[in-house]
Design a protein around this motif. Structure first.
Motif, PDB file in Angstrom:
ATOM      1  N   MET A 138      -4.344  -1.491   1.447  1.00 12.43           N
ATOM      2  CA  MET A 138      -4.482  -0.961   2.799  1.00 12.43           C
ATOM      3  C   MET A 138      -5.666  -1.601   3.522  1.00 12.43           C
ATOM      4  O   MET A 138      -5.576  -1.935   4.710  1.00 12.43           O
TER       5      MET A 138
ATOM      6  N   ALA B 172       0.830  -1.209   0.000  1.00 14.26           N
ATOM      7  CA  ALA B 172       0.000   0.000   0.000  1.00 14.26           C
ATOM      8  C   ALA B 172       0.862   1.256   0.000  1.00 14.26           C
ATOM      9  O   ALA B 172       0.595   2.214  -0.740  1.00 14.26           O
TER      10      ALA B 172
ATOM     11  N   ILE C 293      -7.189   6.713  -2.155  1.00 12.45           N
ATOM     12  CA  ILE C 293      -6.752   5.765  -1.138  1.00 12.45           C
ATOM     13  C   ILE C 293      -7.656   5.833   0.100  1.00 12.45           C
ATOM     14  O   ILE C 293      -7.838   4.825   0.795  1.00 12.45           O
TER      15      ILE C 293
ATOM     16  N   GLY D  26      -3.769   0.694  -4.116  1.00 14.54           N
ATOM     17  CA  GLY D  26      -3.257   1.005  -2.787  1.00 14.54           C
ATOM     18  C   GLY D  26      -4.350   0.955  -1.729  1.00 14.54           C
ATOM     19  O   GLY D  26      -4.119   0.501  -0.608  1.00 14.54           O
TER      20      GLY D  26
ATOM     21  N   GLN E 117     -10.436   3.343   1.241  1.00 17.23           N
ATOM     22  CA  GLN E 117     -10.214   2.106   1.985  1.00 17.23           C
ATOM     23  C   GLN E 117     -11.105   2.006   3.213  1.00 17.23           C
ATOM     24  O   GLN E 117     -11.388   0.906   3.705  1.00 17.23           O
TER      25      GLN E 117
END
Length: 309
Positions: free
Chosen positions: A175, A86, A106, A171, A109
């Motif tokens: 994560m 990540a 990102i 990513g 997540q």
């Protein structure tokens, strides 16, 4: 717990959560100033520095690097592999699109964790969480602004846009997988153990990646300084996040960490003179709003469970 101690933990926990968000945003900004080095060099530098720093901590705490059962070792390695991936993807995506866009994608997540936990850990997933996930997807589309929907591209190369968004989303998936693996492990594993395994896994991964591209090189004096600063900011972010989680509930810290989007917008406007489009800004705020709502909902659900016990 005494009220004074509780208030002290509250202040320390929230301060650490904010500092972690600031460190991540600053690290992303510093990476934008790196001229020749890439994600591989940054990740290798971080892993080396982290390895040197965590060894005295492991010795002092007398923690076992290898756990007693195979299952625990497997999830420790899985958590570290996903976490290192990540971080590498975060730096790699910054080579194609602006900092705020990478952070926005990102940040999705937060909603992906609920989906993965439902699939892997059989945790409940409410209709509210599904709706917030859909809202997050809408925010991602507004941030990406694909040309087949909007008829234009914000970037000189549409290929860079596509690469940046896909890498950022990868990513977010990595994560989310790391967090689910951490949930599976539970609170019994000291953070120094995961930091140790993160160091060698991330280092090997970056060396293989650089070797496959044939571009690994020692950065020049300027880039070397910037790469080390980026690595240090990433280490501090991880330390502050860990300290925050030790003092305050994970849900509360997650809300504070999601403010990284706001810090990223401010930093890139002040230092990079980058002004996001109105549509992109709306998409960023939608993702931020969804993350905060989902986290508040989870904190409220936890409090209801505690009251009913």
């Amino acid at each position: 717990m005494a009220p004074n101690i509780r208030n002290c933990n509250f202040v320390i926990g929230y301060a650490c959560g904010l500092l972690a968000a600031i460190c991540w945003a600053v690290g992303g900004l510093l990476f934008k100033y790196v001229q020749d080095a890439g994600a591989d060099e940054v990740q290798i530098a971080r892993c080396l520095l982290q390895y040197v720093l965590v060894l005295p901590l492991l010795s002092w705490k007398k923690e076992r690097i290898v756990q007693a059962d195979i299952k625990t070792n497997f999830f420790v390695l899985l958590r570290c592999a996903f976490g290192a991936s990540a971080d590498w993807l975060f730096y790699f995506a910054l080579q194609f699109i602006p900092l705020s866009d990478v952070v926005s994608v990102i940040s999705s997540q937060v909603t992906l964790v609920g989906l993965f936990a439902y699939i892997c850990l059989k945790e409940r997933c409410s209709i509210f969480e599904v709706l917030l996930s859909i809202l997050t997807f809408v925010g991602l589309v507004l941030v990406a602004q694909p040309s087949f929907l909007f008829g234009f591209s914000r970037y000189g190369s549409h290929t860079d846009l596509t690469k940046g968004i896909l890498i950022s989303f990868a990513g977010a998936v990595a994560m989310s997988s790391a967090i689910v693996s951490l949930r599976k492990l539970g609170p019994g594993i000291h953070f120094s153990i995961t930091m140790f395994h993160y160091s060698w896994i991330g280092g090997i991964f970056s060396l293989i990646s650089a070797s496959s591209k044939g571009i690994l090189q020692i950065p020049c004096s300027y880039d070397l300084i910037m790469v080390c600063l980026v690595a240090i900011s990433g280490i501090f972010a991880q330390v502050f996040m860990t300290l925050g989680l030790q003092k305050e509930k994970a849900g509360h810290i997650a809300v504070l960490f999601s403010t990284e989007i706001i810090f990223a917008l401010i930093l890139q406007f002040v230092f990079l003179s980058y002004i996001p489009t109105t549509i992109g800004l709306i998409g960023t705020l939608i993702i931020f709003f969804s993350s905060v709502c989902l986290t508040i909902k989870r904190v409220y659900s936890q409090r209801q469970v505690v009251k009913n016990q």
